[in-house]
Design a protein around this motif. Structure first.
Motif, PDB file in Angstrom:
ATOM      1  N   ASP A 104       0.830  -1.203   0.000  1.00  0.00           N
ATOM      2  CA  ASP A 104       0.000   0.000   0.000  1.00  0.00           C
ATOM      3  C   ASP A 104       0.867   1.257   0.000  1.00  0.00           C
ATOM      4  N   TYR A 105       2.064   1.192   0.596  1.00  0.00           N
ATOM      5  CA  TYR A 105       2.957   2.356   0.587  1.00  0.00           C
ATOM      6  C   TYR A 105       3.454   2.666  -0.825  1.00  0.00           C
ATOM      7  N   ALA A 106       3.795   1.643  -1.587  1.00  0.00           N
ATOM      8  CA  ALA A 106       4.204   1.867  -2.976  1.00  0.00           C
ATOM      9  C   ALA A 106       3.065   2.493  -3.761  1.00  0.00           C
ATOM     10  N   LEU A 107       1.858   2.032  -3.526  1.00  0.00           N
ATOM     11  CA  LEU A 107       0.697   2.578  -4.220  1.00  0.00           C
ATOM     12  C   LEU A 107       0.456   4.031  -3.823  1.00  0.00           C
ATOM     13  N   LEU A 108       0.569   4.339  -2.543  1.00  0.00           N
ATOM     14  CA  LEU A 108       0.366   5.713  -2.077  1.00  0.00           C
ATOM     15  C   LEU A 108       1.426   6.667  -2.605  1.00  0.00           C
ATOM     16  N   LEU A 109       2.675   6.213  -2.608  1.00  0.00           N
ATOM     17  CA  LEU A 109       3.764   7.105  -2.985  1.00  0.00           C
ATOM     18  C   LEU A 109       3.996   7.196  -4.490  1.00  0.00           C
ATOM     19  N   PHE A 110       3.736   6.113  -5.228  1.00  0.00           N
ATOM     20  CA  PHE A 110       4.055   6.093  -6.648  1.00  0.00           C
ATOM     21  C   PHE A 110       2.831   5.944  -7.548  1.00  0.00           C
ATOM     22  N   GLY A 111       1.650   5.819  -6.951  1.00  0.00           N
ATOM     23  CA  GLY A 111       0.428   5.701  -7.730  1.00  0.00           C
ATOM     24  C   GLY A 111      -0.076   7.077  -8.132  1.00  0.00           C
ATOM     25  N   LEU A 114      -4.017  11.623  -4.871  1.00  0.00           N
ATOM     26  CA  LEU A 114      -4.718  11.295  -3.630  1.00  0.00           C
ATOM     27  C   LEU A 114      -5.702  12.408  -3.317  1.00  0.00           C
ATOM     28  N   ILE A 115      -6.888  12.030  -2.874  1.00  0.00           N
ATOM     29  CA  ILE A 115      -7.876  13.023  -2.469  1.00  0.00           C
ATOM     30  C   ILE A 115      -8.321  12.701  -1.051  1.00  0.00           C
ATOM     31  N   PRO A 116      -8.594  13.722  -0.251  1.00  0.00           N
ATOM     32  CA  PRO A 116      -9.088  13.454   1.111  1.00  0.00           C
ATOM     33  C   PRO A 116     -10.435  12.740   1.051  1.00  0.00           C
ATOM     34  N   SER A 117     -10.659  11.816   1.958  1.00  0.00           N
ATOM     35  CA  SER A 117     -11.943  11.119   1.979  1.00  0.00           C
ATOM     36  C   SER A 117     -13.027  12.051   2.491  1.00  0.00           C
ATOM     37  N   LYS A 118     -14.245  11.695   2.202  1.00  0.00           N
ATOM     38  CA  LYS A 118     -15.370  12.543   2.601  1.00  0.00           C
ATOM     39  C   LYS A 118     -15.522  12.624   4.113  1.00  0.00           C
ATOM     40  N   THR A 119     -15.094  11.575   4.811  1.00  0.00           N
ATOM     41  CA  THR A 119     -15.190  11.572   6.268  1.00  0.00           C
ATOM     42  C   THR A 119     -14.048  12.331   6.928  1.00  0.00           C
ATOM     43  N   GLU A 124      -8.217   8.804  -0.501  1.00  0.00           N
ATOM     44  CA  GLU A 124      -8.763   7.903  -1.509  1.00  0.00           C
ATOM     45  C   GLU A 124      -7.989   8.032  -2.805  1.00  0.00           C
ATOM     46  N   MET A 125      -8.046   6.957  -3.583  1.00  0.00           N
ATOM     47  CA  MET A 125      -7.457   6.925  -4.922  1.00  0.00           C
ATOM     48  C   MET A 125      -8.482   6.345  -5.878  1.00  0.00           C
ATOM     49  N   GLY A 127     -10.792   7.608  -7.738  1.00  0.00           N
ATOM     50  CA  GLY A 127     -12.152   8.097  -7.586  1.00  0.00           C
ATOM     51  C   GLY A 127     -12.899   7.506  -6.414  1.00  0.00           C
ATOM     52  N   GLY A 128     -12.193   7.175  -5.350  1.00  0.00           N
ATOM     53  CA  GLY A 128     -12.823   6.631  -4.152  1.00  0.00           C
ATOM     54  C   GLY A 128     -12.859   5.112  -4.101  1.00  0.00           C
ATOM     55  N   TYR A 129     -12.378   4.442  -5.140  1.00  0.00           N
ATOM     56  CA  TYR A 129     -12.372   2.975  -5.134  1.00  0.00           C
ATOM     57  C   TYR A 129     -11.437   2.423  -4.067  1.00  0.00           C
ATOM     58  N   LEU A 130     -10.278   3.045  -3.903  1.00  0.00           N
ATOM     59  CA  LEU A 130      -9.333   2.617  -2.872  1.00  0.00           C
ATOM     60  C   LEU A 130      -9.339   3.632  -1.750  1.00  0.00           C
ATOM     61  N   HIS A 131      -9.519   3.160  -0.534  1.00  0.00           N
ATOM     62  CA  HIS A 131      -9.566   4.027   0.635  1.00  0.00           C
ATOM     63  C   HIS A 131      -8.484   3.603   1.621  1.00  0.00           C
ATOM     64  N   PHE A 132      -7.747   4.580   2.121  1.00  0.00           N
ATOM     65  CA  PHE A 132      -6.690   4.327   3.090  1.00  0.00           C
ATOM     66  C   PHE A 132      -6.969   5.144   4.342  1.00  0.00           C
ATOM     67  N   SER A 133      -7.001   4.471   5.473  1.00  0.00           N
ATOM     68  CA  SER A 133      -7.187   5.149   6.754  1.00  0.00           C
ATOM     69  C   SER A 133      -5.836   5.302   7.429  1.00  0.00           C
ATOM     70  N   ALA A 134      -5.631   6.457   8.029  1.00  0.00           N
ATOM     71  CA  ALA A 134      -4.371   6.718   8.725  1.00  0.00           C
ATOM     72  C   ALA A 134      -4.574   7.911   9.648  1.00  0.00           C
ATOM     73  N   PRO A 135      -3.693   8.065  10.636  1.00  0.00           N
ATOM     74  CA  PRO A 135      -3.750   9.272  11.462  1.00  0.00           C
ATOM     75  C   PRO A 135      -3.553  10.523  10.601  1.00  0.00           C
ATOM     76  N   LYS A 136      -4.117  11.619  11.049  1.00  0.00           N
ATOM     77  CA  LYS A 136      -4.104  12.862  10.281  1.00  0.00           C
ATOM     78  C   LYS A 136      -2.677  13.296   9.914  1.00  0.00           C
ATOM     79  N   ARG A 137      -1.726  13.143  10.829  1.00  0.00           N
ATOM     80  CA  ARG A 137      -0.338  13.549  10.575  1.00  0.00           C
ATOM     81  C   ARG A 137       0.281  12.703   9.443  1.00  0.00           C
TER      82      ARG A 137
END
Length: 144
Positions: A104-111, A114-119, A124-125, A127-137
């Motif tokens: 998932d890190y390779a996807l986040l960094l090299f994909g 990224l858009i902030p999720s609605k919540t 998300e990547m 168009g919202g198909y892939l969702h990644f949860s993480a602390p705000k920082r």
């Protein structure tokens, strides 16, 4: 051409040194997978474990399988949550070919973008198909 290199040790050593300069990270499997991710994005497959097997899903088609001639065809469990692939083929089923397991890190960094999720609790990547949860920082660091 290769016969010529074998007969000339000087040219063979020069060729080997030249190739090594461009293959500095060739033995770093994580780096190679990250580069493949950058090149093959948005061809991403989610790997979801279902008991002893793994099911594969894409954004546009849904459930897919790995092509029977692929080296990954008989792998039951993948250690990382995503695959990237070069092509999709439809015969008796929909298959992906030339797949590589990526983190998932390779996807986040090299994909892609990224858009902030609605919540507001992740990103998300695709168009919202892939969702990644993480602390705000962590999200702030990834988006920079």
């Amino acid at each position: 051409m290769y016969i010529f290199f074998y007969r000339s040790p000087l040219l063979a050593s020069y060729f080997h040194a030249m190739v090594q300069a461009y293959n500095q990270y060739g033995s770093d499997l994580e780096m190679v997978c990250a580069v493949l991710c950058a090149g093959l994005y948005p061809n991403v497959v989610q790997c979801k474990r279902q008991g002893k097997r793994t099911a594969f899903y894409t954004k546009d088609v849904g459930k897919v399988d790995i092509h029977p001639s692929s080296v990954n065809a008989f792998v039951n469990q993948f250690p990382l949550p995503y695959l990237v692939y070069s092509e999709k083929v439809k015969t008796a089923s929909i298959y992906v070919r030339d797949s590589t397991n990526i983190s998932d890190y390779a996807l986040l960094l090299f994909g892609g973008s990224l858009i902030p999720s609605k919540t507001g609790e992740g990103i998300e990547m695709l168009g919202g198909y892939l969702h990644f949860s993480a602390p705000k920082r962590t999200i702030e660091l990834i988006q920079v």
